[in-house]
Design an enzyme around this catalytic site. Sequence first.
Site, PDB file in Angstrom:
ATOM      1  N   GLU A 158       0.791  -1.058   0.109  1.00  0.00           N
ATOM      2  CA  GLU A 158       0.142  -0.045  -0.044  1.00  0.00           C
ATOM      3  C   GLU A 158       0.924   1.398  -0.015  1.00  0.00           C
ATOM      4  O   GLU A 158       0.541   2.314  -0.833  1.00  0.00           O
ATOM      5  CB  GLU A 158      -1.060   0.031   1.247  1.00  0.00           C
ATOM      6  N   TYR A 207      -5.983   6.289   5.105  1.00  0.00           N
ATOM      7  CA  TYR A 207      -6.211   5.131   3.804  1.00  0.00           C
ATOM      8  C   TYR A 207      -5.477   3.840   4.090  1.00  0.00           C
ATOM      9  O   TYR A 207      -6.181   2.717   4.235  1.00  0.00           O
ATOM     10  CB  TYR A 207      -5.721   5.513   2.326  1.00  0.00           C
ATOM     11  N   ASP A 212      -9.377   5.956  -0.849  1.00  0.00           N
ATOM     12  CA  ASP A 212      -8.491   6.701  -1.797  1.00  0.00           C
ATOM     13  C   ASP A 212      -9.270   7.281  -3.276  1.00  0.00           C
ATOM     14  O   ASP A 212     -10.292   7.141  -3.015  1.00  0.00           O
ATOM     15  CB  ASP A 212      -7.404   5.452  -2.235  1.00  0.00           C
TER      16      ASP A 212
END
Length: 352
Positions: A43, A126, A144
């Site tokens: 991520e 996020y 996102d």
Amino acid sequence: MLESKSITQLCKIVKPLLSWYRKNARRLPWRENTDPYRVWVSEIMLQQTRVAAVIPYFLRFMEQLPSVEALANAPWDQLTKLWEGLGYYSRAKNLQKAARVICEKYGGIFPDRYEEILSLAGVGPYTAGAVASISFEQPTPAVDGNVLRVISRLLEWDADFSRGAEKKQVAHLLAEIYPEGQCGAFTQALMELGAVVCTPGTAPRCTACPLQEHCCACAHKTQASFPVIPPKKPRKREDKTIFLLHCGDRIAVRQRDAAGLLGGLWEFPNAEGHLDADAAEAWLWGHETKAGKITKIAPKKHIFTHIEWHMDCYLVLCENTSPAFTWVTKGELEEKISLPTAFQKFSGELAL
């Protein structure tokens, strides 16, 4: 907007979205399992970087640094070499900082509470939501740009999502509909839909979308109007002069200050502004460099998020190795020295 109405509408997307994801999810290396270390690293790498570009970096990173402990103890030059070309090097710096906290505070075991994950360096709502939902099956949305685009079109929501309050409201709505036991799949399904079907611009693939019948924008042909994107501020321009200094089989590099843009990384020597030939020679003299042949080569530009570098460049054959710089071979430059993309653009001019 009416929150109860929105939640009612969003409840309808859960089953078709999960069914679509099970059949259509891309096979990506970080989806092989739900290990939080792998999910977290992926991520962070995927922030402002395309999936196709991240895959080889992720595989190489996991091969050399397969655990939180390995990342925490990695030499800085190894870490930056693994990150070379991905950009946004502060991400790598924060990854290692967070890994060291995990080792020191949590005994090397990745924390499983959203608030603890959020407290790690470089982790925002996020990323914390993604790790907590994918790795620990918690109803913590990862909101996102892809997810905001999907939700704004589904609900024809004309909010300015660059504001944190609006993102929080989307996260709050989604948390209400997360399916128990399938939180990780739902997070990834929303991401996937925004990445491959509900894409930016004027041509989303609505006929391939499992949520088409629930989408207000599709029904009203307003897809191109959502999400509402405020105009971007113009980037700041900075002029620089780059020096490619050769002495025998050696090339000059130097390490940037730890703070600021590209902090702690290596660079070709450079000066602020565009220097003419006389000013370039004076700069070389001031850095204890005896220049032989000096050749000006084609200028280049590099774009960061908020800054543009406009770079002139001189190729200089030197008569001495000035102590102002570190002198390396071309092999060392390629194998050991992490050079940001802005400077790599001039690597092809190296004559060795």
